[in-house]
Design an enzyme around this catalytic site. Sequence first.
Site, short mmCIF file in Angstrom:
data_model
loop_
_atom_site.label_atom_id
_atom_site.label_comp_id
_atom_site.label_asym_id
_atom_site.label_seq_id
_atom_site.Cartn_x
_atom_site.Cartn_y
_atom_site.Cartn_z
N ARG A 111 0.24 3.87 13.03
CA ARG A 111 1.47 4.67 13.15
C ARG A 111 1.36 5.91 12.26
NH1 ARG A 111 5.44 7.36 10.56
NH2 ARG A 111 5.63 5.69 9.03
N ASP A 112 1.47 5.73 10.96
CA ASP A 112 1.50 6.88 10.06
C ASP A 112 0.16 7.59 10.01
OD1 ASP A 112 2.66 8.68 8.38
OD2 ASP A 112 2.69 7.40 6.61
N HIS A 140 5.68 2.94 -0.32
CA HIS A 140 4.81 3.64 0.65
C HIS A 140 4.38 4.95 0.02
CE1 HIS A 140 3.90 5.06 4.91
NE2 HIS A 140 4.00 6.22 4.26
N HIS A 162 1.62 8.32 -0.50
CA HIS A 162 0.57 9.20 -0.01
C HIS A 162 -0.24 9.67 -1.22
CE1 HIS A 162 1.82 10.04 4.29
NE2 HIS A 162 2.66 9.12 3.86
N CYS A 192 -0.37 15.20 5.63
CA CYS A 192 0.95 15.77 5.85
C CYS A 192 0.80 17.24 6.23
CB CYS A 192 1.75 15.56 4.57
SG CYS A 192 2.73 16.93 4.01
N ASN A 204 -2.20 9.14 3.53
CA ASN A 204 -1.70 7.90 2.95
C ASN A 204 -2.71 7.35 1.94
OD1 ASN A 204 0.72 6.55 4.69
ND2 ASN A 204 -0.55 7.84 6.00
#
Lengths: 302, 302
Positions: A10-11, A202, A204, A235, A244
């Site tokens: 997903r991310d 979570h 990064h 990002c 991440n």
Amino acid sequence: MIHIQEVVTRDGLQNEREYVPTEKKIELINRISQTGVNKIEVTSFVSPKAVPNLKDAEEVMKNIDRNPDVTYTTLIPNLKGAQRAVECEADEVNLLVSASNTHNLKNVKKTTEDTFESFKEIIDYLSDKNIALSGALGTSFGCPFEGNVPEERILDCVQKYIDLGVNRITLADTTGMATPKQVYELSSKVLDEFPNITLTLHFHNTRGMGLANVLEGIRAGVIHFDASLGGIGGCPFAPGASGNICSEDLVHMLHFMDYELNVDLDKMIETSKYLQTLLSHPLDGQIINAGKITDLHSVDGI
Amino acid sequence: MIHIQEVVTRDGLQNEREYVPTEKKIELINRISQTGVNKIEVTSFVSPKAVPNLKDAEEVMKNIDRNPDVTYTTLIPNLKGAQRAVECEADEVNLLVSASNTHNLKNVKKTTEDTFESFKEIIDYLSDKNIALSGALGTSFGCPFEGNVPEERILDCVQKYIDLGVNRITLADTTGMATPKQVYELSSKVLDEFPNITLTLHFHNTRGMGLANVLEGIRAGVIHFDASLGGIGGCPFAPGASGNICSEDLVHMLHFMDYELNVDLDKMIETSKYLQTLLSHPLDGQIINAGKITDLHSVDGI
């Protein structure tokens, strides 16, 4: 026991330029399911226009081999997403709102308040379905537009999730602004005020502090961490910066610090090497380049 | 106060494929001299055949602008190196031996014991010169050939340095094998047994743990850390892996954790950007890509 939750499909994939074919996504998830992680964020039920890389969300979710020890979660932005998640029999849906109002407006054209309000119909719809709820709070450690986000605001948002019946809560460092000191302080405060939630962090690695942040989270008492294989998921604000925190790098560090872990390090590294075959750029992770600290060299070999 | 010691022109450049012209090295050091660091490892007086990138050691050392607040140190492998350092009026010489016997044999074709023995004539020669002594201990946190290096061995080697009159001692993680737990434990033990030494920790980010290692060093009471601008200085064992911990990333983290520091963050970032102009590959550092956590974005800008 420290729990690693894998978010690569997903991310990680949502920001990749290349489209990873559906069958490769499924194969990747099936391999991750065998590493020991207790949760995989499989996909996101967003508009295919917004995130073309996840346009095959249903097909992926329906065709993976389910390991009964793994929670298969999916990110949903609205009621339609919730309906899609239910139709695919996801184990959990993950709500997302930004603590920073500016970031939330930019992201979903709604105030933070209005997004929380919009969760009500989703939660109402899900109330008689066999599906768990979790809620992520973006920009919990800083906003790329507003800068510092006050702790009070984070505590208020956590309370709002709890009031909605959501007890699995993720504090997300959306653009990699958290410092280890801040992680320790905020995590301690949240766990202190809300001892009954299941708290995930979570991070990064945008500014290189990702693994240090995890250790300060653990020191504060947190035991659930999201991570992405290969450290992908950069990002848009920081082209060239890391994404991440890298699952195998995190697992490697915790493994050799003697933490009890739910994940097999070697399987994680193997799966990251498989991920590398699906992407045409080198992964951000260090371990797939450097090897484990126990991978010794022959004296004659150099 | 945490002290950052810059090693880019020695440990960084020694492994670079491209030769950085002498006048550019001098300009780089002159800029670093204005950042606030208290020590710069300027160069290494080794054989130009062994390290071609540092063949201009004398010319660099003699032509930099000296800031009286900075200690200009140079690595020396033998008596000849010591003589060259004295001739160039270095403030300090840095001795180096590996705690791992295998690594030392591979590196300088001598046992660890014999290298310590060879230091005697160097120290004798330097005894009436106006030059300070420091000693680095390579593979303090693990050897790429032997694996684990027992703590007892590290303590013995530190004692050997002290017996030779060397009280500025660096524990170097030569190939990036240290874990944060190990850093805390070993640093605590060394500071406990040898409270009168000035202890520096030298980390590589080969396996992503570099910044976390610094924080555990600080927690154990260490206040001196080596770092390299741009994070350059990769190790031949790990092609593609990160090099030394990155000075500006380290300073960025500590600055925003409210540590008192000897270094100006903005000047460090500027100097790293200058370094980038001298090399044709992207630097490993995150901050020059991602910006500081206080570098905010315009809402309309994306």
